[in-house]
Design a protein around this motif. Structure first.
Motif, PDB file in Angstrom:
ATOM      1  N   SER A   1       0.830  -1.280   0.033  1.00 22.21           N
ATOM      2  CA  SER A   1       0.117   0.014   0.201  1.00 22.21           C
ATOM      3  C   SER A   1       0.658   1.335   0.176  1.00 22.21           C
ATOM      4  N   SER A   2       2.227   0.895   0.038  1.00 20.09           N
ATOM      5  CA  SER A   2       3.054   2.263   0.050  1.00 20.09           C
ATOM      6  C   SER A   2       3.562   2.493  -1.249  1.00 20.09           C
ATOM      7  N   LEU A   3       4.038   3.781  -1.573  1.00 17.02           N
ATOM      8  CA  LEU A   3       4.829   4.109  -2.782  1.00 17.02           C
ATOM      9  C   LEU A   3       4.207   3.613  -4.072  1.00 17.02           C
ATOM     10  N   GLY A   4       2.560   3.628  -4.004  1.00 18.00           N
ATOM     11  CA  GLY A   4       1.899   3.178  -5.219  1.00 18.00           C
ATOM     12  C   GLY A   4       1.859   4.146  -6.391  1.00 18.00           C
ATOM     13  N   VAL A   5       2.480   3.693  -7.534  1.00 17.62           N
ATOM     14  CA  VAL A   5       2.395   4.341  -8.989  1.00 17.62           C
ATOM     15  C   VAL A   5       1.231   3.455  -9.787  1.00 17.62           C
ATOM     16  N   HIS A   6       0.075   3.508  -9.318  1.00 19.55           N
ATOM     17  CA  HIS A   6      -0.867   2.778  -9.968  1.00 19.55           C
ATOM     18  C   HIS A   6      -1.831   3.114 -10.896  1.00 19.55           C
ATOM     19  N   GLY A   7      -1.332   4.557 -11.586  1.00 21.17           N
ATOM     20  CA  GLY A   7      -1.940   4.988 -12.876  1.00 21.17           C
ATOM     21  C   GLY A   7      -3.464   5.207 -12.528  1.00 21.17           C
ATOM     22  N   GLY A   8      -3.701   5.686 -11.369  1.00 19.44           N
ATOM     23  CA  GLY A   8      -5.171   6.056 -11.218  1.00 19.44           C
ATOM     24  C   GLY A   8      -6.157   5.067 -10.770  1.00 19.44           C
ATOM     25  N   MET A   9      -5.567   3.710 -10.682  1.00 25.56           N
ATOM     26  CA  MET A   9      -6.563   2.799 -10.375  1.00 25.56           C
ATOM     27  C   MET A   9      -7.212   2.831  -8.855  1.00 25.56           C
ATOM     28  N   TRP A  10      -6.289   2.966  -7.979  1.00 22.86           N
ATOM     29  CA  TRP A  10      -6.640   3.050  -6.633  1.00 22.86           C
ATOM     30  C   TRP A  10      -7.858   4.186  -6.120  1.00 22.86           C
ATOM     31  N   ARG A  11      -7.732   5.362  -7.186  1.00 24.09           N
ATOM     32  CA  ARG A  11      -8.467   6.401  -6.813  1.00 24.09           C
ATOM     33  C   ARG A  11      -9.676   6.672  -7.681  1.00 24.09           C
ATOM     34  N   CYS A  12      -9.695   5.735  -8.948  1.00 26.97           N
ATOM     35  CA  CYS A  12     -10.858   5.830  -9.785  1.00 26.97           C
ATOM     36  C   CYS A  12     -12.103   5.254  -9.288  1.00 26.97           C
ATOM     37  N   PRO A  13     -13.162   5.898  -9.587  1.00 26.34           N
ATOM     38  CA  PRO A  13     -14.503   5.310  -8.889  1.00 26.34           C
ATOM     39  C   PRO A  13     -15.047   4.121  -9.532  1.00 26.34           C
ATOM     40  N   TRP A  14     -14.604   3.540 -10.718  1.00 28.07           N
ATOM     41  CA  TRP A  14     -15.098   2.267 -11.072  1.00 28.07           C
ATOM     42  C   TRP A  14     -13.661   1.356 -11.193  1.00 28.07           C
ATOM     43  N   THR A  15     -14.092  -0.294 -10.946  1.00 34.23           N
ATOM     44  CA  THR A  15     -12.894  -0.988 -11.142  1.00 34.23           C
ATOM     45  C   THR A  15     -12.736  -1.385 -12.510  1.00 34.23           C
ATOM     46  N   MET A  16     -11.301  -1.711 -12.682  1.00 31.42           N
ATOM     47  CA  MET A  16     -10.811  -1.953 -14.228  1.00 31.42           C
ATOM     48  C   MET A  16     -11.521  -3.053 -14.687  1.00 31.42           C
ATOM     49  N   ASN A  17     -11.789  -4.007 -13.864  1.00 31.41           N
ATOM     50  CA  ASN A  17     -12.686  -5.113 -14.489  1.00 31.41           C
ATOM     51  C   ASN A  17     -13.890  -4.618 -15.359  1.00 31.41           C
ATOM     52  N   SER A  18     -14.650  -4.015 -14.599  1.00 35.63           N
ATOM     53  CA  SER A  18     -15.957  -3.456 -15.213  1.00 35.63           C
ATOM     54  C   SER A  18     -15.815  -2.436 -16.305  1.00 35.63           C
ATOM     55  N   LEU A  19     -14.481  -1.725 -16.382  1.00 39.20           N
ATOM     56  CA  LEU A  19     -14.505  -0.737 -17.401  1.00 39.20           C
ATOM     57  C   LEU A  19     -13.834  -1.237 -18.776  1.00 39.20           C
ATOM     58  N   GLY A  20     -13.609  -2.359 -18.780  1.00 36.13           N
ATOM     59  CA  GLY A  20     -12.945  -3.107 -20.051  1.00 36.13           C
ATOM     60  C   GLY A  20     -13.454  -2.579 -21.371  1.00 36.13           C
TER      61      GLY A  20
END
Length: 521
Positions: A492-511
């Motif tokens: 959970s530290s030093l996350g370069v997640h490309g916005g995934m943690w803060r996006c309102p929607w899951t990546m699986n549902s946005l495909g």
């Protein structure tokens, strides 16, 4: 009809039907990890009929259960890895054995060593942070501005910007002269090879024999760094008879060879030569600390086998050579805890989504909320925000390959090993962008703020500097002396997640929606 190639090296085990089923083996490993935690969860996982499409709910159930306590998480990780080593096989010359048995028995053969020295001289006074960004090369203060901007946009976490700022204020951490970096998968676009070489580091490059090794040599020659390669070199055996005792030495005939000739002898395959790579690394650069990075990514089931092979190498070297540090690129596409701040931000963004999100969700399939119900510890003292980054597209093999690495991270850190496992973003690597549909979805996902796909060279450089920060900063989460509330909080530290943690929607549902939006970008 052509027959299948005879399997060799690290392989999935055979099932009751004699088939090497990734589903059977994978479910067995996941169930083994879940059993010490919750037998009902393990049984439900084992009974799942549609594993390919429904594996995610079981993997997330285990992630939730692991948050009960540090002891529970470590017991699951330990049981999972024990299952890996009790099941995976190693095949050589038609003989099949357990991987663990092969690693224990094949201890004599190794590689010769080739060394390439860079032609540039490093001025220690000029060590600085350099990062490519949108076609330009940024340095020092400009890099910090960019990282701060990306943090404000939600593409990475504030502690990343803070770490980069601290690294900038400690240029002595950029002195890598007392370490040797072992890059398993050195030709991967996301590995830190280029950045390390620019700082004059010594890098041991492990990759399959290919023309890509020539590029590494070229980059080395134009840098102040040193490259060490495993060589399958011609050998001369010297025999001396002293009082009837025969003494034998071997040495490679590489003196005076061209770079091209050395490359022709260079390379090692982790899938088929894991024991020899382990043996060789035990003797490379004596007296220096090894920082061992596992960077191989392969498609499908080969990714799992590579992950298992890398783990066999890493665990063997750490056992025989105490004082090593480990480094991985953690993936956002898994189940793990994230900071409360990121969790709250995803909920806030949910209230402000544009109207067309609802329309696309109705037409293309429901968008699922990123913010899941929080998970309490066993004693109820802590509420954890568990992120679900799993996607059906990537599938269960990818999840298993990366979770095997996460298990090793937790156990190694518990044993006192420094482990850098920072979250790396979705990036526009060649392996991703050569698939047209994936490339289009990668572009389209940026319509859903704060998602962003990083250029590969930017991501690789940024992750390299975060690794260097982890090695230099005594209070980094990577340092086992730094107290964490839970072993999984390492992710959970030093996350370069490309916005995934803060996006309102899951990546699986946005495909599907990301793919459609790619037509307009």
């Amino acid at each position: 009809m052509s027959s299948k190639a005879t399997p060799s090296g690290v392989q999935f085990p055979t099932d009751a039907k004699g088939q090497r089923s990734t589903t059977s083996a994978g479910k067995k490993i996941w169930a083994a990890a879940a059993s010490p935690v919750d037998q009902k969860a393990a049984d439900a996982l084992t009974a799942e009929k549609d594993w390919r499409h429904k594996y995610g709910k079981h993997v997330m159930a285990l992630a939730d259960l692991q948050m009960k306590s540090p002891e529970v998480a470590l017991s699951a990780a330990r049981a999972g890895l024990e299952s890996v080593y009790s099941s995976f096989e190693f095949i050589r010359d038609g003989k099949t054995s357990k991987l663990s048995e092969a690693m224990d028995s094949l201890t004599s053969e190794s590689f010769s060593t080739g060394t390439i020295q860079g032609n540039k001289t490093l001025d220690p006074a000029t060590r600085k942070i350099v990062m490519p960004y949108k076609g330009k090369t940024q340095e020092s203060a400009d890099v910090l501005k960019t990282v701060t901007m990306l943090s404000a946009a939600g593409a990475l976490e504030p502690d990343v910007a803070a770490a980069m700022t601290e690294l900038h204020s400690h240029p002595e951490w950029l002195d890598l002269s007392q370490k040797v970096f072992v890059l398993i998968g050195a030709t991967s676009e996301m590995c830190p090879f280029k950045t390390l070489m620019s700082l004059g580091a010594t890098v041991v490059a492990i990759a399959r024999p290919s023309k890509r090794l020539n590029k590494l040599v070229e980059q080395t020659r134009s840098s102040p760094g040193t490259l060490i390669l495993p060589l399958s070199a011609p050998q001369v055996r010297l025999l001396l008879s002293i009082s009837g005792v025969v003494l034998s030495w071997k040495y490679p005939l590489t003196e005076g060879m061209s770079d091209e000739d050395v490359c022709a002898l260079a390379g090692a395959d982790v899938l088929t030569q894991a024991p020899e790579i382990r043996n060789w690394l035990l003797s490379v650069a004596p007296g220096k600390q090894l920082v061992i990075g596992s960077y191989i990514y392969l498609d499908g089931e080969a990714h799992v086998r590579a992950s298992v092979a890398m783990d066999a190498i890493v665990s063997g070297v750490c056992k025989g050579r105490p004082g090593c540090a480990l480094t991985y690129l953690a993936t956002p596409s898994n189940g793990y805890p994230i900071p409360q701040e990121a969790y709250d931000d995803s909920k806030k963004r949910l209230k402000d989504v544009p109207w067309w999100h609802g329309l696309m969700s109705t037409v293309l399939g429901r968008f699922d909320k990123t913010a899941r119900p929080q998970v309490p510890s066993a004693d109820g003292s802590t509420q954890f925000c568990i992120f679900d980054g799993l996607t059906v597209v990537q599938g269960p093999n990818y999840a298993l390959a990366k979770t095997i690495q996460n298990w090793r991270c937790m156990l190694a850190r518990e044993e006192g090993v420094l482990v850098s496992a920072n979250m790396a973003p979705a990036s526009k690597t060649d392996s991703v962008m050569h698939v047209k549909t994936v490339a289009q979805a990668m572009s389209g996902m940026e319509a859903f703020e704060p998602l962003v796909a990083f250029d590969a060279d930017t991501a690789a450089a940024l992750m390299a500097y975060l690794l260097i920060y982890d090695l230099g900063c005594p209070t980094s989460p990577a340092n086992p002396a730094t107290k964490l509330d839970h072993p999984m909080m390492l992710f959970s530290s030093l996350g370069v997640h490309g916005g995934m943690w803060r996006c309102p929607w899951t990546m699986n549902s946005l495909g599907k929606a990301s793919y459609m939006m790619g037509f307009f970008r």
